[in-house]
Design a protein around this motif. Structure first.
Motif, short mmCIF file in Angstrom:
data_model
loop_
_atom_site.label_atom_id
_atom_site.label_comp_id
_atom_site.label_asym_id
_atom_site.label_seq_id
_atom_site.Cartn_x
_atom_site.Cartn_y
_atom_site.Cartn_z
N CYS A 44 -4.94 19.09 48.57
CA CYS A 44 -5.39 20.11 47.63
C CYS A 44 -5.69 21.40 48.39
O CYS A 44 -6.46 21.38 49.35
CB CYS A 44 -6.65 19.63 46.90
N PRO A 45 -5.09 22.53 47.98
CA PRO A 45 -5.35 23.79 48.68
C PRO A 45 -6.77 24.31 48.45
O PRO A 45 -7.24 25.18 49.18
CB PRO A 45 -4.30 24.75 48.10
N HIS A 46 -7.46 23.78 47.43
CA HIS A 46 -8.81 24.27 47.13
C HIS A 46 -9.88 23.50 47.89
O HIS A 46 -10.73 24.09 48.56
CB HIS A 46 -9.09 24.20 45.62
N CYS A 47 -9.83 22.16 47.78
CA CYS A 47 -10.93 21.38 48.37
C CYS A 47 -10.45 20.46 49.50
O CYS A 47 -11.24 19.71 50.07
CB CYS A 47 -11.64 20.57 47.29
N ARG A 48 -9.17 20.51 49.81
CA ARG A 48 -8.58 19.73 50.92
C ARG A 48 -8.63 18.23 50.71
O ARG A 48 -8.47 17.45 51.65
CB ARG A 48 -9.22 20.11 52.26
N SER A 49 -8.87 17.81 49.49
CA SER A 49 -8.86 16.38 49.21
C SER A 49 -7.42 15.85 49.27
O SER A 49 -6.47 16.54 48.89
CB SER A 49 -9.44 16.12 47.81
N LEU A 50 -7.28 14.63 49.75
CA LEU A 50 -5.97 13.98 49.77
C LEU A 50 -5.79 13.04 48.58
O LEU A 50 -4.74 12.42 48.42
CB LEU A 50 -5.79 13.19 51.08
N ASP A 51 -6.83 12.93 47.75
CA ASP A 51 -6.76 12.04 46.58
C ASP A 51 -6.23 12.80 45.39
O ASP A 51 -6.70 13.89 45.07
CB ASP A 51 -8.16 11.50 46.23
N TRP A 52 -5.24 12.22 44.75
CA TRP A 52 -4.68 12.89 43.57
C TRP A 52 -4.15 11.86 42.60
O TRP A 52 -3.95 10.71 42.92
CB TRP A 52 -3.59 13.89 43.97
N GLU A 53 -3.95 12.33 41.37
CA GLU A 53 -3.32 11.50 40.35
C GLU A 53 -2.30 12.38 39.65
O GLU A 53 -2.27 13.59 39.86
CB GLU A 53 -4.38 10.99 39.35
N ALA A 54 -1.47 11.77 38.82
CA ALA A 54 -0.46 12.53 38.09
C ALA A 54 -0.80 12.54 36.61
O ALA A 54 -1.15 11.51 36.04
CB ALA A 54 0.92 11.93 38.30
#
Ligand code: ZN
Length: 136
Positions: A44-54
């Motif tokens: 995530c470019p905002h919070c640098r989290s590597l966790d995501w969903e679709a």
């Protein structure tokens, strides 16, 4: 349908192309801050989290910008064709083709909607691509 060059598919973008095979336009959403992002990328470019969903997009949006390429000519495109940058209703932008319209009639801001088209991929697998057409 003519053959198309298959898009480069990586572990980061595989979900997107698999979604298209099910006629779903999927967008990455950060699990850390909820920000949507496209094109797909690992962080995530905002919070640098590597966790995501679709999440599944409505497939509706508006023309943000467009170009009508003339050169170089590729054998797998019918000319003229329109490359469009769509601003989806969800707020992210996506590069696609705009079909079913005379290039002279395209306007920035016009509503468009997604549809799905099957192509012969350059590999063995069938390729499903998102395309857009004028919407309501
Ligand atoms: Zn985030």
């Amino acid at each position: 349908m003519t053959a198309r060059l298959a898009p480069p598919i990586s572990p980061d973008t595989e979900f997107f192309w698999n979604g298209l095979r099910e006629h779903k336009l999927l967008i990455q959403r950060c699990k850390g801050c909820g920000t949507l992002r496209n094109p797909p990328r690992p962080m995530c470019p905002h919070c640098r989290s590597l966790d995501w969903e679709a999440i599944e997009s409505s497939g509706r949006g508006t023309v943000y910008s467009y170009v009508i390429p003339h050169e170089p000519k590729f054998p797998f495109f019918e000319y003229p064709y329109i490359v469009v940058l769509v601003e989806l209703a969800e707020g992210v932008r996506l590069v696609s083709n705009l079909c079913e319209i005379d290039p002279a009639d395209v306007e920035v801001g016009m509503p468009v909607e997604v549809f799905y088209q099957n192509f012969d991929g350059t590999g063995t697998e069938e390729l499903v691509l998102h395309q857009f057409r004028p919407g309501s």
